[in-house]
Design a protein around this motif. Structure first.
Motif, PDB file in Angstrom:
ATOM      1  N   UNK A  28       0.854  -1.189   0.000  1.00 22.75           N
ATOM      2  CA  UNK A  28       0.000   0.000   0.000  1.00 22.75           C
ATOM      3  C   UNK A  28       0.886   1.233   0.000  1.00 22.75           C
ATOM      4  N   UNK A  29       0.331   2.342  -0.486  1.00 21.16           N
ATOM      5  CA  UNK A  29       1.050   3.602  -0.332  1.00 21.16           C
ATOM      6  C   UNK A  29       0.476   4.316   0.888  1.00 21.16           C
ATOM      7  N   UNK A  30       1.028   5.470   1.190  1.00 22.40           N
ATOM      8  CA  UNK A  30       0.604   6.202   2.384  1.00 22.40           C
ATOM      9  C   UNK A  30      -0.832   6.705   2.299  1.00 22.40           C
ATOM     10  N   UNK A  31      -1.384   6.757   1.098  1.00 19.44           N
ATOM     11  CA  UNK A  31      -2.774   7.185   0.911  1.00 19.44           C
ATOM     12  C   UNK A  31      -3.754   6.025   0.963  1.00 19.44           C
ATOM     13  N   UNK A  32      -3.235   4.807   1.075  1.00 17.20           N
ATOM     14  CA  UNK A  32      -4.091   3.633   1.166  1.00 17.20           C
ATOM     15  C   UNK A  32      -4.342   2.923  -0.143  1.00 17.20           C
ATOM     16  N   UNK A  33      -3.719   3.374  -1.235  1.00 16.55           N
ATOM     17  CA  UNK A  33      -3.890   2.694  -2.520  1.00 16.55           C
ATOM     18  C   UNK A  33      -3.170   1.345  -2.464  1.00 16.55           C
ATOM     19  N   UNK A  34      -3.824   0.321  -2.996  1.00 16.19           N
ATOM     20  CA  UNK A  34      -3.287  -1.036  -2.972  1.00 16.19           C
ATOM     21  C   UNK A  34      -2.503  -1.320  -4.244  1.00 16.19           C
ATOM     22  N   UNK A  35      -1.387  -2.024  -4.091  1.00 19.58           N
ATOM     23  CA  UNK A  35      -0.529  -2.420  -5.209  1.00 19.58           C
ATOM     24  C   UNK A  35      -0.323  -3.925  -5.112  1.00 19.58           C
ATOM     25  N   UNK A  36      -0.736  -4.644  -6.143  1.00 20.14           N
ATOM     26  CA  UNK A  36      -0.571  -6.094  -6.153  1.00 20.14           C
ATOM     27  C   UNK A  36       0.424  -6.479  -7.228  1.00 20.14           C
ATOM     28  N   UNK A  37       1.456  -7.219  -6.821  1.00 22.88           N
ATOM     29  CA  UNK A  37       2.483  -7.654  -7.756  1.00 22.88           C
ATOM     30  C   UNK A  37       2.395  -9.164  -7.939  1.00 22.88           C
ATOM     31  N   UNK A  38       2.344  -9.616  -9.191  1.00 23.74           N
ATOM     32  CA  UNK A  38       2.342 -11.059  -9.427  1.00 23.74           C
ATOM     33  C   UNK A  38       3.719 -11.645  -9.128  1.00 23.74           C
ATOM     34  N   UNK A  39       3.750 -12.894  -8.739  1.00 22.26           N
ATOM     35  CA  UNK A  39       5.019 -13.542  -8.389  1.00 22.26           C
ATOM     36  C   UNK A  39       6.012 -13.516  -9.547  1.00 22.26           C
ATOM     37  N   UNK A  40       5.521 -13.520 -10.794  1.00 20.45           N
ATOM     38  CA  UNK A  40       6.458 -13.569 -11.907  1.00 20.45           C
ATOM     39  C   UNK A  40       7.295 -12.307 -12.070  1.00 20.45           C
TER      40      UNK A  40
END
Length: 114
Positions: free
Chosen positions: A90-102
């Protein structure tokens, strides 16, 4: 002022990053194919939201760096690590970031390029 559990408490250290667990792609994949998938992900990821110039760029550099450098990068960029392998942040504003394992490691069924 928000709920104590709603944000990253000041002074509380970020989770220590660790290497992702071994994983297997759905079918054998070459290094060239893996690089292409990674490039496609990073080219399109900012379109899903979040901060392009700061967080997505920091996550890409961290994903491609050694663990100790990756830790310094996410800490300095203000990235809040939810899962220690960087798959959810997450960033400080609460936005979610999802990274695939690849984008974080190589699969166990990586095959040589022809």
């Amino acid at each position: 002022m928000g709920c104590a559990g709603s944000s990253f408490a000041k002074g509380e250290g970020n989770k220590k990053i660790r290497k992702p667990k071994p994983w297997k792609h759905s079918e054998p994949i070459t290094r060239a194919q893996l690089v292409q998938k990674r490039d496609e992900f990073w080219d399109t990821a900012p379109h899903y939201g979040g901060q392009k110039g700061k967080i997505w760029d920091a996550l890409r550099v961290a994903a491609e760096a050694e663990l100790s450098l990756a830790q310094a990068i996410v800490d300095s960029a203000g990235v809040i690590v939810q899962s220690e392998d960087l798959t959810i942040c997450y960033d400080e504003r609460g936005a979610k970031y999802e990274l695939p394992k690849y984008v974080l490691s190589e699969p166990t069924n990586l095959i040589p390029d022809n």
